[in-house]
Scaffold this active site. Sequence first.
Site, PDB file in Angstrom:
ATOM      1  N   THR A 101      -6.834   7.934   8.947  1.00 27.59           N
ATOM      2  CA  THR A 101      -6.342   6.575   9.218  1.00 27.59           C
ATOM      3  C   THR A 101      -5.159   6.628  10.199  1.00 27.59           C
ATOM      4  O   THR A 101      -4.652   5.594  10.624  1.00 27.59           O
ATOM      5  CB  THR A 101      -5.940   5.875   7.908  1.00 27.59           C
ATOM      6  OG1 THR A 101      -5.211   6.797   7.086  1.00 27.59           O
ATOM      7  CG2 THR A 101      -7.154   5.415   7.139  1.00 27.59           C
ATOM      8  N   SER A 119       0.823  -1.210   0.000  1.00 29.35           N
ATOM      9  CA  SER A 119       0.000   0.000   0.000  1.00 29.35           C
ATOM     10  C   SER A 119       0.863   1.269   0.000  1.00 29.35           C
ATOM     11  O   SER A 119       0.364   2.350  -0.314  1.00 29.35           O
ATOM     12  CB  SER A 119      -0.932   0.002   1.212  1.00 29.35           C
ATOM     13  OG  SER A 119      -0.181  -0.028   2.419  1.00 29.35           O
ATOM     14  N   HIS A 120       2.146   1.164   0.375  1.00 30.70           N
ATOM     15  CA  HIS A 120       3.000   2.360   0.446  1.00 30.70           C
ATOM     16  C   HIS A 120       4.314   2.188  -0.323  1.00 30.70           C
ATOM     17  O   HIS A 120       5.322   2.794   0.018  1.00 30.70           O
ATOM     18  CB  HIS A 120       3.220   2.771   1.908  1.00 30.70           C
ATOM     19  CG  HIS A 120       1.959   3.305   2.504  1.00 30.70           C
ATOM     20  ND1 HIS A 120       0.942   2.470   2.944  1.00 30.70           N
ATOM     21  CD2 HIS A 120       1.503   4.567   2.657  1.00 30.70           C
ATOM     22  CE1 HIS A 120      -0.060   3.217   3.371  1.00 30.70           C
ATOM     23  NE2 HIS A 120       0.251   4.490   3.217  1.00 30.70           N
ATOM     24  N   ASP A 157      -4.710  -0.124   1.408  1.00 36.71           N
ATOM     25  CA  ASP A 157      -5.024  -1.539   1.189  1.00 36.71           C
ATOM     26  C   ASP A 157      -6.432  -1.695   0.633  1.00 36.71           C
ATOM     27  O   ASP A 157      -6.678  -2.568  -0.208  1.00 36.71           O
ATOM     28  CB  ASP A 157      -4.879  -2.329   2.502  1.00 36.71           C
ATOM     29  CG  ASP A 157      -3.469  -2.883   2.650  1.00 36.71           C
ATOM     30  OD1 ASP A 157      -2.984  -3.487   1.691  1.00 36.71           O
ATOM     31  OD2 ASP A 157      -2.866  -2.680   3.715  1.00 36.71           O
TER      32      ASP A 157
HETATM   33  P1  NDP Z   1      -0.409  -3.615   9.279  1.00 37.60           P
HETATM   34  O1  NDP Z   1      -1.703  -3.980   9.914  1.00 37.60           O
HETATM   35  O2  NDP Z   1      -0.017  -4.299   8.034  1.00 37.60           O
HETATM   36  O3  NDP Z   1       0.802  -3.802  10.316  1.00 37.60           O
HETATM   37  C1  NDP Z   1       0.794  -3.174  11.539  1.00 37.60           C
HETATM   38  C2  NDP Z   1       2.009  -3.509  12.372  1.00 37.60           C
HETATM   39  O4  NDP Z   1       1.759  -4.741  13.041  1.00 37.60           O
HETATM   40  C3  NDP Z   1       3.302  -3.710  11.601  1.00 37.60           C
HETATM   41  O5  NDP Z   1       4.360  -3.207  12.359  1.00 37.60           O
HETATM   42  C4  NDP Z   1       3.352  -5.228  11.446  1.00 37.60           C
HETATM   43  O6  NDP Z   1       4.662  -5.744  11.232  1.00 37.60           O
HETATM   44  C5  NDP Z   1       2.789  -5.688  12.755  1.00 37.60           C
HETATM   45  N1  NDP Z   1       2.200  -7.015  12.682  1.00 37.60           N
HETATM   46  C6  NDP Z   1       1.318  -7.500  11.779  1.00 37.60           C
HETATM   47  N2  NDP Z   1       1.002  -8.777  12.060  1.00 37.60           N
HETATM   48  C7  NDP Z   1       1.708  -9.111  13.171  1.00 37.60           C
HETATM   49  C8  NDP Z   1       1.828 -10.301  13.951  1.00 37.60           C
HETATM   50  N3  NDP Z   1       1.142 -11.397  13.656  1.00 37.60           N
HETATM   51  N4  NDP Z   1       2.642 -10.283  15.020  1.00 37.60           N
HETATM   52  C9  NDP Z   1       3.352  -9.173  15.344  1.00 37.60           C
HETATM   53  N5  NDP Z   1       3.285  -8.026  14.639  1.00 37.60           N
HETATM   54  C10 NDP Z   1       2.465  -7.989  13.574  1.00 37.60           C
HETATM   55  O7  NDP Z   1      -0.356  -2.037   9.054  1.00 37.60           O
HETATM   56  P2  NDP Z   1      -1.475  -0.983   8.607  1.00 37.60           P
HETATM   57  O8  NDP Z   1      -2.320  -1.487   7.500  1.00 37.60           O
HETATM   58  O9  NDP Z   1      -2.200  -0.514   9.814  1.00 37.60           O
HETATM   59  O10 NDP Z   1      -0.517   0.189   8.049  1.00 37.60           O
HETATM   60  C11 NDP Z   1       0.330  -0.056   6.940  1.00 37.60           C
HETATM   61  C12 NDP Z   1       1.212   1.130   6.658  1.00 37.60           C
HETATM   62  O11 NDP Z   1       0.435   2.216   6.214  1.00 37.60           O
HETATM   63  C13 NDP Z   1       2.016   1.660   7.855  1.00 37.60           C
HETATM   64  O12 NDP Z   1       3.379   1.631   7.488  1.00 37.60           O
HETATM   65  C14 NDP Z   1       1.536   3.079   8.045  1.00 37.60           C
HETATM   66  O13 NDP Z   1       2.534   4.025   8.433  1.00 37.60           O
HETATM   67  C15 NDP Z   1       1.007   3.426   6.667  1.00 37.60           C
HETATM   68  N6  NDP Z   1      -0.014   4.467   6.755  1.00 37.60           N
HETATM   69  C16 NDP Z   1       0.327   5.744   6.439  1.00 37.60           C
HETATM   70  C17 NDP Z   1      -0.602   6.752   6.549  1.00 37.60           C
HETATM   71  C18 NDP Z   1      -0.250   8.183   6.290  1.00 37.60           C
HETATM   72  O14 NDP Z   1      -1.098   9.025   6.442  1.00 37.60           O
HETATM   73  N7  NDP Z   1       0.953   8.536   5.960  1.00 37.60           N
HETATM   74  C19 NDP Z   1      -1.983   6.478   6.955  1.00 37.60           C
HETATM   75  C20 NDP Z   1      -2.211   5.106   7.286  1.00 37.60           C
HETATM   76  C21 NDP Z   1      -1.259   4.135   7.182  1.00 37.60           C
HETATM   77  P3  NDP Z   1       5.039  -6.326   9.765  1.00 37.60           P
HETATM   78  O15 NDP Z   1       5.041  -5.144   8.855  1.00 37.60           O
HETATM   79  O16 NDP Z   1       6.378  -6.969   9.931  1.00 37.60           O
HETATM   80  O17 NDP Z   1       3.965  -7.314   9.403  1.00 37.60           O
HETATM   81  O1  PYC Z   2      -3.187   4.217   3.488  1.00 37.63           O
HETATM   82  O2  PYC Z   2      -4.501   5.230   4.935  1.00 37.63           O
HETATM   83  C1  PYC Z   2      -3.588   5.240   4.090  1.00 37.63           C
HETATM   84  C2  PYC Z   2      -2.917   6.520   3.792  1.00 37.63           C
HETATM   85  C3  PYC Z   2      -3.369   7.770   3.982  1.00 37.63           C
HETATM   86  C4  PYC Z   2      -2.394   8.635   3.546  1.00 37.63           C
HETATM   87  C5  PYC Z   2      -1.375   7.888   3.098  1.00 37.63           C
HETATM   88  N1  PYC Z   2      -1.694   6.593   3.251  1.00 37.63           N
END
Ligand code: NDP
Ligand code: PYC
Length: 338
Positions: free
Chosen positions: A161, A48-49, A189
């Site tokens: 988010t 997703s990123h 995602d």
């Molecule tokens: P995920 O749900 O994929 O992962 C969340 C965290 O939990 C990660 O550190 C992941 O590690 C860990 N994790 C997942 N499964 C397990 C497990 N079974 N045991 C232990 N740890 C676990 O992330 P999101 O979908 O919530 O977010 C994805 C990305 O999107 C992030 O990097 C976030 O910064 C980015 N984002 C950016 C935004 C923005 O505005 N700039 C807005 C929203 C999100 P691992 O990666 O190793 O699986």
């Molecule tokens: O995946 O939620 C998201 C997000 C928002 C801004 C950048 N990524």
Amino acid sequence: MSDSHVTLTLDEVYDLSCRVLEHNGMSNAHARAIANVITQGQRDECQSHGVYRLLICVHTLRNGKLDPKAEPTIKHVSSGIVAVDAHYANSLLSFETGLPLLVAKARENGIAAMAINNCFHFSALWPEVEAIASEGLVGIAMTPSHSWVAPAGGKKPVFGTNPIAFSWPRPNANPFVFDFATSAIARGDIELHARQNKPIPADWALNQSGNPTTDAQAALKGAMQTFGGHKGSALAAMIELLSGALIGDLTSAQSLAFDAGAGATPCHGELILAFDPKVFLGDAYATSLQQAEALFESITEQGARLPSQRRYDARERSVLHGVKVPKALFQDILQLLE
Ligand code: NDP
Ligand code: PYC
């Protein structure tokens, strides 16, 4: 090239990202800062990123509100606070510019904060907290986005988010890092599910009538759900307050209003914190770091994994074998060069 995917080396991902961004008007400094983080995203199989973000970066560039060349300026707010004004450019060059000062202030005071203001922000936060950990510091980063997420118990979007990331430096190991959206899943995602016409789990979002939906398109038009019900909801509110109101920048609702229907990258602020364990601990530093190692051991010895382990494994694979990009996405990216 397979039927469904294209394989690229990390250098190819970086070069392609720079070319796409510069071709569409981004300055070289901004293009390199963004390409660096997009390459890290694709390398760690954060679909997703990774390179998917190029589509949204270019859409945002073409929308006209982002300044593709503005250089960040730094303000020393106090001995422990640095503020970086992005002047309506992307956040990542501001982060790079302010990081050395954040690190120096944390080493001086034990704790320091960096506020980035007026930035378009699209990126995952773990590259930033990993950079802080590589200096031997503990890091926290958080940011709002656009108001797409309903509070627990409600049906209308209020929060972004709102991701939060944390890093802890480890001797002789990758840092302990977690990084997650406070919504059930990153919006990126759901967008990827919508691109591929794939259903989503029913606890990710509500449709416009306020009912749970497995239809990704309906979810994008409705309201996303927080993770962990009221707990994710409270964290999302905290992030609006700390990285919006506290640093004099926009909340997710204000960011969406500023967007005015353009569908561009959110524009707001970001708050980054750094702690120096050596200042906190003095002579007890080595013992405390071992205490942390014992904690991690008690997690992994029972077969549970540490957050980021999947990313670190993916990183090793990608360095050796390159990354796979869906062919349809690769072709959409190449069109941005026309
Ligand atoms: P995920 O749900 O994929 O992962 C969340 C965290 O939990 C990660 O550190 C992941 O590690 C860990 N994790 C997942 N499964 C397990 C497990 N079974 N045991 C232990 N740890 C676990 O992330 P999101 O979908 O919530 O977010 C994805 C990305 O999107 C992030 O990097 C976030 O910064 C980015 N984002 C950016 C935004 C923005 O505005 N700039 C807005 C929203 C999100 P691992 O990666 O190793 O699986
Ligand atoms: O995946 O939620 C998201 C997000 C928002 C801004 C950048 N990524």
